[in-house]
Design an enzyme around this catalytic site. Structure first.
Site, short mmCIF file in Angstrom:
data_model
loop_
_atom_site.label_atom_id
_atom_site.label_comp_id
_atom_site.label_asym_id
_atom_site.label_seq_id
_atom_site.Cartn_x
_atom_site.Cartn_y
_atom_site.Cartn_z
N SER A 256 0.83 -1.21 0.00
CA SER A 256 0.00 0.00 0.00
C SER A 256 0.86 1.26 0.00
O SER A 256 1.80 1.39 0.79
CB SER A 256 -0.91 0.01 1.24
OG SER A 256 -1.78 -1.09 1.23
N ALA B 141 2.01 -2.24 4.35
CA ALA B 141 1.53 -1.27 5.33
C ALA B 141 1.27 -2.03 6.62
O ALA B 141 0.74 -3.14 6.60
CB ALA B 141 0.24 -0.61 4.84
N HIS C 96 -9.29 1.65 7.25
CA HIS C 96 -8.48 1.43 6.05
C HIS C 96 -8.13 2.77 5.39
O HIS C 96 -7.06 2.91 4.79
CB HIS C 96 -9.24 0.55 5.06
CG HIS C 96 -8.43 0.15 3.87
ND1 HIS C 96 -7.30 -0.65 3.96
CD2 HIS C 96 -8.56 0.46 2.55
CE1 HIS C 96 -6.79 -0.82 2.75
NE2 HIS C 96 -7.53 -0.16 1.88
#
Length: 282
Positions: free
Chosen positions: A38, A121, A255
């Site tokens: 990510s 991440a 998220h």
């Protein structure tokens, strides 16, 4: 779990053959594979002379379903090196078995890849960590990970009971720390713990992991690193601290926060990977 060894190996062979045939004749097959976690997607734009293949077109490959994971294999030149880039990975929480999540690692090994660079991440546990910091992984906890090696052993890749003392290559760790120092990037060093997800960890779980010396926790990387080490590949891994873990953070985890902080660290993360790749020698 690998239940049918022959069928699994056929998937690996078919995928490797498809990728090999897709690379124009005369071009070198990369010996480096970088998994874009990510926030690292912009690194793909730093490549030159690129081509890409949709995961959906590669025999046996699953499809990435997570926002921010594009689902393409990119092939190109980065800092003078030929590289594969996985733009998107596969997770256990998406419903995939760990042996399927890591199938691409076997395929990369079959193609001759010597270095697997994993990025992700992760939630941060160290006292001096801040969101958007980076951490090089020096070891991991796999207590909660269904082993991707469960089932019949794939003898052509590695032994039945592989040692795990040196999963993350010491020279790569040193080179990453040196690269960060040259760039003026603050790079922590620590232990990464795997969590199955998709729910975030509870404060009690984080307190337990912190007592065990964990620096970051996330839902990927460990199965891939286990398989890469089984294949005899060198592994380098960096976590973007996208949030402070549950109980350390004063707000609910989302998220959206993960993506926001991953994007904040994108430039330093990309610079670190590029400098490392430029310095790394086979």
């Amino acid at each position: 779990m690998i239940s049918d060894k022959d069928a699994y190996l056929n998937y690996v062979d078919s995928a490797a053959e498809y990728i090999r045939n897709a690379i124009p004749s005369g071009l070198e097959i990369p010996s480096v594979c970088i998994v874009l976690g990510s926030g690292l997607a912009p690194l793909a734009s730093e490549c030159t002379d690129t081509m890409s293949i949709s995961y959906a077109d590669i025999p046996g490959f699953p499809v990435s379903t997570v926002p921010g994971h594009e689902g393409r294999l990119i092939i190109g030149n980065l800092e003078g090196k030929r590289v594969f880039m996985m733009s998107g990975r596969f997770h256990y929480y998406e419903g995939y078995d760990t042996s399927l999540c890591t199938l691409y690692v076997r395929v990369m090994s079959k193609l001759g890849v010597k270095l697997l660079m994993l990025t992700n991440a992760a939630g941060g546990l160290l006292d001096d960590m801040n969101p958007a910091d980076l951490m090089v992984i020096e070891d991991h906890l796999s207590f909660f990970c269904d082993s991707p090696l469960r089932g019949p052993n794939l003898d052509e890749f590695g032994v039945r009971f592989p040692d795990q003392s040196f999963v993350y290559d010491k020279d790569c760790i040193e080179l990453l720390m040196k690269s960060a120092d040259e760039l003026g990037i603050r790079l922590h060093k620590g232990i990464y713990s795997y969590s199955k997800g998709p729910q975030y960890e509870t404060p009690a779980e984080i307190r337990a992991l912190k007592m065990l010396g964990v620096g970051a926790v996330g839902m990927s990387t460990v199965p891939e690193a286990i398989v890469a080490s089984h294949c005899g590949m060198k592994v380098a891994a960096v976590s973007c601290i996208s949030n402070l873990a549950a109980g350390i953070s004063k707000t609910a985890l989302t998220h959206e926060e993960v993506m926001e902080n991953a994007n904040k660290s994108s430039k330093s993360n990309c610079d670190l990977v590029k400098t490392f790749i430029k310095k790394w020698s086979y």
